[in-house]
Design a protein around this motif. Structure first.
Motif, mmCIF file in Angstrom:
data_model
loop_
_atom_site.group_PDB
_atom_site.id
_atom_site.type_symbol
_atom_site.label_atom_id
_atom_site.label_comp_id
_atom_site.label_asym_id
_atom_site.label_seq_id
_atom_site.Cartn_x
_atom_site.Cartn_y
_atom_site.Cartn_z
ATOM 1 N N TYR A 1 -10.193 4.248 -14.957
ATOM 2 C CA TYR A 1 -9.120 5.041 -14.362
ATOM 3 C C TYR A 1 -8.652 6.068 -15.383
ATOM 4 C CZ TYR A 1 -4.654 6.557 -12.524
ATOM 5 O OH TYR A 1 -3.606 7.331 -12.080
ATOM 6 N N SER B 1 0.825 -1.212 0.000
ATOM 7 C CA SER B 1 0.000 0.000 0.000
ATOM 8 C C SER B 1 0.855 1.255 0.000
ATOM 9 C CB SER B 1 -0.934 0.002 1.224
ATOM 10 O OG SER B 1 -1.781 -1.119 1.205
ATOM 11 N N HIS C 1 2.385 1.724 -3.430
ATOM 12 C CA HIS C 1 1.312 2.111 -4.347
ATOM 13 C C HIS C 1 0.937 3.574 -4.137
ATOM 14 C CE1 HIS C 1 -2.961 2.486 -5.612
ATOM 15 N NE2 HIS C 1 -2.555 1.755 -6.627
ATOM 16 N N GLN C 2 0.814 3.994 -2.886
ATOM 17 C CA GLN C 2 0.447 5.380 -2.596
ATOM 18 C C GLN C 2 1.530 6.347 -3.060
ATOM 19 O OE1 GLN C 2 -2.621 6.410 -1.420
ATOM 20 N NE2 GLN C 2 -1.772 8.394 -2.078
ATOM 21 N N LEU D 1 3.407 5.973 -5.634
ATOM 22 C CA LEU D 1 3.236 6.099 -7.088
ATOM 23 C C LEU D 1 2.053 6.995 -7.433
ATOM 24 C CD1 LEU D 1 3.866 2.338 -7.880
ATOM 25 C CD2 LEU D 1 5.312 4.214 -8.703
ATOM 26 N N VAL D 2 0.962 6.843 -6.665
ATOM 27 C CA VAL D 2 -0.226 7.681 -6.868
ATOM 28 C C VAL D 2 0.121 9.149 -6.637
ATOM 29 C CG1 VAL D 2 -2.516 8.240 -5.946
ATOM 30 C CG2 VAL D 2 -1.880 5.850 -6.333
ATOM 31 N N VAL E 1 5.025 3.512 -14.477
ATOM 32 C CA VAL E 1 4.355 3.740 -13.194
ATOM 33 C C VAL E 1 3.009 3.014 -13.161
ATOM 34 C CG1 VAL E 1 3.193 5.506 -11.790
ATOM 35 C CG2 VAL E 1 5.524 5.894 -12.624
ATOM 36 N N LEU E 2 2.212 3.130 -14.229
ATOM 37 C CA LEU E 2 0.911 2.448 -14.269
ATOM 38 C C LEU E 2 1.077 0.929 -14.194
ATOM 39 C CD1 LEU E 2 -1.055 4.503 -16.958
ATOM 40 C CD2 LEU E 2 -1.460 4.446 -14.490
ATOM 41 N N GLN F 1 -1.138 -4.072 -7.114
ATOM 42 C CA GLN F 1 -2.506 -4.494 -6.809
ATOM 43 C C GLN F 1 -2.657 -6.007 -6.952
ATOM 44 O OE1 GLN F 1 -5.415 -2.154 -5.949
ATOM 45 N NE2 GLN F 1 -3.428 -1.373 -5.296
ATOM 46 N N TYR G 1 -5.968 0.318 -14.371
ATOM 47 C CA TYR G 1 -4.654 0.914 -14.640
ATOM 48 C C TYR G 1 -4.108 0.437 -15.985
ATOM 49 C CZ TYR G 1 -4.475 2.094 -9.613
ATOM 50 O OH TYR G 1 -4.727 2.592 -8.356
ATOM 51 N N MET H 1 1.909 0.068 -10.627
ATOM 52 C CA MET H 1 0.709 0.208 -9.791
ATOM 53 C C MET H 1 -0.190 -1.011 -9.940
ATOM 54 S SD MET H 1 -0.055 4.271 -10.445
ATOM 55 C CE MET H 1 -1.728 4.271 -9.828
#
Length: 405
Positions: A397, A88, A91-92, A94-95, A141-142, A149, A189, A145
């Motif tokens: 997305y 998480s 992932h965050q 990257l977001v 990056v996508l 997940q 994504y 991500m």
């Protein structure tokens, strides 16, 4: 614009492949790792200093976390709280990075071709691929991500023991429902990567991308996420007293289509470095497994008919289910034996049920029907599976918006 370079696989130790990845419910073909970038040198004073510093800080955090967790993140982690939070956090990060990164594309800025981005590949022959193109970074990056997940879904779908008198490990209904949401997010994504990011590359630039980011691989991963989501739905339908045979057959047939399309997308791609070949084997295994489920439920529905023909078709479908089931066990063994090695976790959901039912029901139906009808009247080729529209779709997305100056 957007020069690129690749590093041959034998020129360094950046790509670290584990010998084993433990138990696998959801296959993740390794995690691509970013290499450090000097934003200040590439951009100079063409952007506000605060923006350059934020870009640098955000990406440095990602590089550190990905390099620490990348080589081990696909391994089994029983302590899901720790493993989950690690996934998480990355992932965050990257977001948080993506909208700041996209500032370099504002108003068609030439800055999108100034920064040299380098990522370590997993499925490509070349160890690293570097491109001076902001969209290569966005695509990478996508992809990462989505893979995070999928890794999270794998952790949720590893059966665990419960202190409720049951001896066999289980996957809770809460985890199963949560995994479906995660699969749809990952698929979103990947769909965005294919529809909105790949078109930013010229045909020549797309040929220079590593196979990890090839359109076929991205589409196959998206379809895998949807196929595994339907597998969970089917398992929950099997556990529900309200779900009819028709509902179960539809889900199983949809699952076949997702996996078949995933397999078609990987066809003829030069998947390599262990991860890539294992990726191909995983999709083959799940495709054959899905066909076993679809033929099984199709056979049960055909057997409800009152004609000699329908009974004969039912036998043929159940025989096909049994053959696919046997083939799926061989495919599973081939997948687990390929490097990096893996293990199949204790069965749950769809395959736990069908492992018990397919051999038993096939043997029973074949014996009964062959007592009733002659061998010649029993169809020896499997009947065509019904063709249903695919219901499960990726979450929508969209890339973060960048305001014009």
């Amino acid at each position: 614009m957007g020069c690129f370079a690749s590093t041959p696989k034998d020129t360094g130790g950046n790509r670290r492949k584990p010998t084993s990845i433990g138990e696998v419910s959801v296959y993740v073909p390794g995690l691509r790792i970013p290499r450090p970038v000097e934003f200040s040198q590439a951009i100079g004073d063409q952007l506000p200093k605060t923006l350059v510093e934020r870009l640098t800080a955000l990406r440095t955090r990602i590089v550190v976390m990905a390099n620490q967790e990348g080589p081990t993140i696909t391994r089994t982690r029983r302590k899901t709280q720790h493993g989950g939070s690690t996934l998480s956090d990355l992932h965050q990060a990257l977001v948080d990075y993506l909208p700041v990164l996209l500032e370099l594309t504002k108003d068609g800025s030439h800055l999108q071709f100034n920064v040299h981005f380098v990522w370590v590949n997993q499925e490509d022959e070349e160890e690293e691929t570097a491109m001076s193109n902001i969209w290569y970074e966005v695509l990478s990056v996508l992809h990462l991500m989505a893979m995070l997940q999928m890794s999270q879904a794998n952790l949720l779908l590893l059966p665990r023991g419960f202190s409720d008198g049951h001896n066999h490990p289980k996957v809770s209904e809460e985890n199963r429902r949560a995994s479906i949401d995660i699969f749809l997010k990952a698929a979103g994504y990947l769909e965005c990567a294919v529809k909105n990011v790949l078109p930013q590359f010229s045909a020549e630039q797309r040929r220079s991308l590593p196979v990890d980011l090839a359109e076929g691989v991205l589409r196959a991963l998206c379809l895998q996420a949807l196929g595994q989501g339907v597998d969970i739905q089917l398992g929950m339908a099997i556990d529900s007293s309200k779900a009819t045979l028709a509902v179960k057959r539809r889900l199983a047939c949809e699952m076949v289509k997702y996996w078949q399309q995933a397999q078609d997308n990987l066809m003829n791609l030069p998947l390599a470095n262990g991860w890539g070949e294992k990726h191909r084997l995983f999709v083959k295994w799940k495709y054959v497994e899905a066909k076993a489920a679809a033929y099984y439920y199709h056979g049960l529905i055909l057997d409800e008919g009152n004609t000699e023909k329908s009974h004969g078709m039912a036998v043929a479908a159940l025989q096909a289910a049994d053959e696919c089931f046997k083939e799926s066990k061989k495919a599973s063994e081939a997948f687990n034996a390929s490097s990096p090695t893996s293990r199949t976790p204790p069965l749950f959901g769809t395959m736990k049920y069908l492992t018990e039912k397919i051999p038993k029901d096939t043997s029973s139906k074949v014996r009964i029907n062959r007592d009733l009808y002659s061998y010649e009247k029993i169809m020896e080729t499997a009947p065509t599976l019904p063709d249903f529209a695919l219901a499960l779709k990726p979450d929508e997305y969209q890339l973060p918006l960048v305001e014009s100056s």
